[in-house]
Design an enzyme around this catalytic site. Structure first.
Site, PDB file in Angstrom:
ATOM      1  N   GLU A 130     -11.719 -38.923  12.944  1.00 18.31           N
ATOM      2  CA  GLU A 130     -11.003 -38.045  13.884  1.00 18.31           C
ATOM      3  C   GLU A 130      -9.602 -37.685  13.428  1.00 18.31           C
ATOM      4  O   GLU A 130      -8.641 -37.743  14.211  1.00 18.31           O
ATOM      5  CB  GLU A 130     -10.997 -38.711  15.274  1.00 18.31           C
ATOM      6  CG  GLU A 130     -12.408 -38.993  15.793  1.00 18.31           C
ATOM      7  CD  GLU A 130     -12.481 -39.740  17.100  1.00 18.31           C
ATOM      8  OE1 GLU A 130     -13.603 -40.099  17.519  1.00 18.31           O
ATOM      9  OE2 GLU A 130     -11.415 -39.974  17.711  1.00 18.31           O
ATOM     10  N   ASN A 171     -15.651 -38.833   9.503  1.00 16.87           N
ATOM     11  CA  ASN A 171     -16.385 -38.792  10.773  1.00 16.87           C
ATOM     12  C   ASN A 171     -15.553 -38.124  11.860  1.00 16.87           C
ATOM     13  O   ASN A 171     -14.350 -38.386  11.969  1.00 16.87           O
ATOM     14  CB  ASN A 171     -16.714 -40.245  11.189  1.00 16.87           C
ATOM     15  CG  ASN A 171     -17.705 -40.355  12.329  1.00 16.87           C
ATOM     16  OD1 ASN A 171     -18.772 -39.758  12.285  1.00 16.87           O
ATOM     17  ND2 ASN A 171     -17.334 -41.107  13.362  1.00 16.87           N
ATOM     18  N   HIS A 207     -21.521 -36.355  20.502  1.00 20.45           N
ATOM     19  CA  HIS A 207     -21.497 -36.755  21.915  1.00 20.45           C
ATOM     20  C   HIS A 207     -21.791 -35.476  22.687  1.00 20.45           C
ATOM     21  O   HIS A 207     -20.910 -34.636  22.837  1.00 20.45           O
ATOM     22  CB  HIS A 207     -20.122 -37.326  22.271  1.00 20.45           C
ATOM     23  CG  HIS A 207     -19.820 -38.617  21.579  1.00 20.45           C
ATOM     24  ND1 HIS A 207     -20.443 -39.795  21.912  1.00 20.45           N
ATOM     25  CD2 HIS A 207     -18.979 -38.907  20.541  1.00 20.45           C
ATOM     26  CE1 HIS A 207     -19.984 -40.765  21.122  1.00 20.45           C
ATOM     27  NE2 HIS A 207     -19.104 -40.252  20.292  1.00 20.45           N
ATOM     28  N   GLU A 236     -22.995 -40.856  16.375  1.00 17.45           N
ATOM     29  CA  GLU A 236     -22.638 -41.444  17.679  1.00 17.45           C
ATOM     30  C   GLU A 236     -23.316 -40.697  18.818  1.00 17.45           C
ATOM     31  O   GLU A 236     -22.709 -40.435  19.851  1.00 17.45           O
ATOM     32  CB  GLU A 236     -21.118 -41.409  17.870  1.00 17.45           C
ATOM     33  CG  GLU A 236     -20.310 -42.065  16.768  1.00 17.45           C
ATOM     34  CD  GLU A 236     -18.810 -42.113  17.033  1.00 17.45           C
ATOM     35  OE1 GLU A 236     -18.074 -42.374  16.079  1.00 17.45           O
ATOM     36  OE2 GLU A 236     -18.402 -41.911  18.194  1.00 17.45           O
ATOM     37  N   ASP A 238     -25.114 -39.361  22.007  1.00 17.07           N
ATOM     38  CA  ASP A 238     -25.490 -39.633  23.381  1.00 17.07           C
ATOM     39  C   ASP A 238     -25.523 -38.299  24.102  1.00 17.07           C
ATOM     40  O   ASP A 238     -24.894 -37.336  23.661  1.00 17.07           O
ATOM     41  CB  ASP A 238     -24.594 -40.671  24.075  1.00 17.07           C
ATOM     42  CG  ASP A 238     -23.111 -40.523  23.787  1.00 17.07           C
ATOM     43  OD1 ASP A 238     -22.391 -41.534  23.868  1.00 17.07           O
ATOM     44  OD2 ASP A 238     -22.679 -39.384  23.478  1.00 17.07           O
TER      45      ASP A 238
END
Ligand code: G3I
Length: 317
Positions: A130, A171, A207, A236, A238
């Site tokens: 990030e 990432n 996400h 990651e 979801d």
């Protein structure tokens, strides 16, 4: 018994993984059983600077070692997360109390020590996480202040020297499909490749919250990074909807979305998809955003398979 995610992922020579924590591995056999239904694992928090560094002179590897041992014991692809981040810094690390020189020494020592410790265990590191700001440019972090833009190149260099076998990734979130932020990351990693930085891949966090990104746009994004010679992993994942107004039968809609992402990501050359938690009861989302539905993952609170789990098994069978 229907095949597990692990069974079908192994059969297709891909990885379907989950983010994991040390305490439930220690304390909960159902959690351990559920984690073994995946063939890849990421340390959700144990390998971040804060959890690893109780004080400036100490490294606490207990939780990281436990997850590394579980991955080794069960032959799971192991993602280390993350060596350099602006979040989850230890309380004692108050950046303005350190000179730039001290911060540079501190970060180099941290990256070399942690990457070195898990050399041979961690298959892939999120070296930098990030670093691109949502409104463009590099995010203002203590590391950018101390080093300038070269901190990314340096971190990858140190990680490579300490763990030459590990794949090294950049990432980020909010850059899963084609958009301004993923364009910025494309320029960032292209520049790193031009400078000979040992970067191997890009992690798309995915996400998918409120309004999930278009799977075709994710596939197009994967393809352009692959064309640079980089690997791409979904790191990651979801899927959560606006709690006040979720789609009708949102677990079926969620299942279709997971299936479409796995299918199109695989076709685009992405062979690793990690869910950000073993089951719904372990998701970070309810602790961070109560406007979202609280069942974003593949197993439910009782570790039972959700339609999303079955959809992926069905797709890959
Ligand atoms: O371990 C301490 C515990 O000792 C203490 O009692 C408790 C109460 O404060 O906090 C515990 O630490 C929490 C930690 O999760 C472990 O549960 C931290 O407060 C909490 O902030 C931390 O949240 C993590 C978050 O990153 C931090 O930003 C989430 O679990 C984790 O899922 C989340 O993951 C991030 C990725 O690393 C990067 N991408 C976004 C993703 C979601 O935010």
């Amino acid at each position: 018994m229907a095949p597990t995610l692990r069974d079908v992922a192994d059969d297709n020579d891909i990885r379907i993984g989950a983010a994991a924590a040390a305490d439930p591995i220690r304390e909960d056999f159902q959690y351990r059983d559920a984690l073994r239904e995946y063939n890849a694992v990421t340390a959700e928090n144990a390998m971040k600077i804060g959890p690893l560094r109780p004080d400036e002179h100490t490294y606490d590897f207990e939780d990281g070692d436990l997850i590394a041992e579980f991955a080794r014991e069960h032959d799971m692809y192991f993602r280390g997360h993350t060596l350099v981040w602006h979040n989850q810094l230890p309380e004692w690390l108050v950046p303005f109390q350190y000179t730039d020189r001290e911060l540079r020494r501190l970060l180099e020592d941290h990256v070399r020590t942690v990457a070195g410790r898990y050399a041979g265990d961690v298959d892939t590191w999120d070296v930098v996480n990030e670093a691109v700001a949502d409104d463009g440019g590099l995010r203002e972090t203590p590391w950018l202040r101390a080093f300038g833009e070269e901190y990314l190149d340096k971190a990858f260099g140190w990680a490579h020297q300490s763990a030459p076998e590990a794949d090294l990734f950049y990432n980020d979130y909010g850059a899963d499909g084609i958009n301004d932020k993923s364009d910025e990351i494309y320029e960032l990693v292209s520049g790193m490749l031009d400078r000979g930085v040992p970067i191997d891949g890009v992690g798309l966090q995915l996400h998918a919250l409120h309004d999930p990104v278009d799977p075709d746009s994710v596939a197009e994004n994967i393809e352009r990074f692959k064309d640079l010679g980089l690997a791409v992993e979904i790191t990651e994942m979801d899927v959560a909807y606006t709690a006040e107004d979720p789609p009708e039968d949102h677990l079926t809609v969620q299942a279709d979305y997971y299936r479409e992402i796995v299918e199109k990501a695989n076709e685009a050359g992405c062979d690793t998809i990690v869910a950000w938690g073993v089951s719904d009861q372990h998701s970070w989302i309810p602790h961070f955003d109560d406007t979202l539905t609280e069942d974003p993952l593949l197993l439910d609170d009782s570790y039972d398979r959700k339609p999303a789990y079955d959809a992926i098994v069905d797709l890959l069978s």
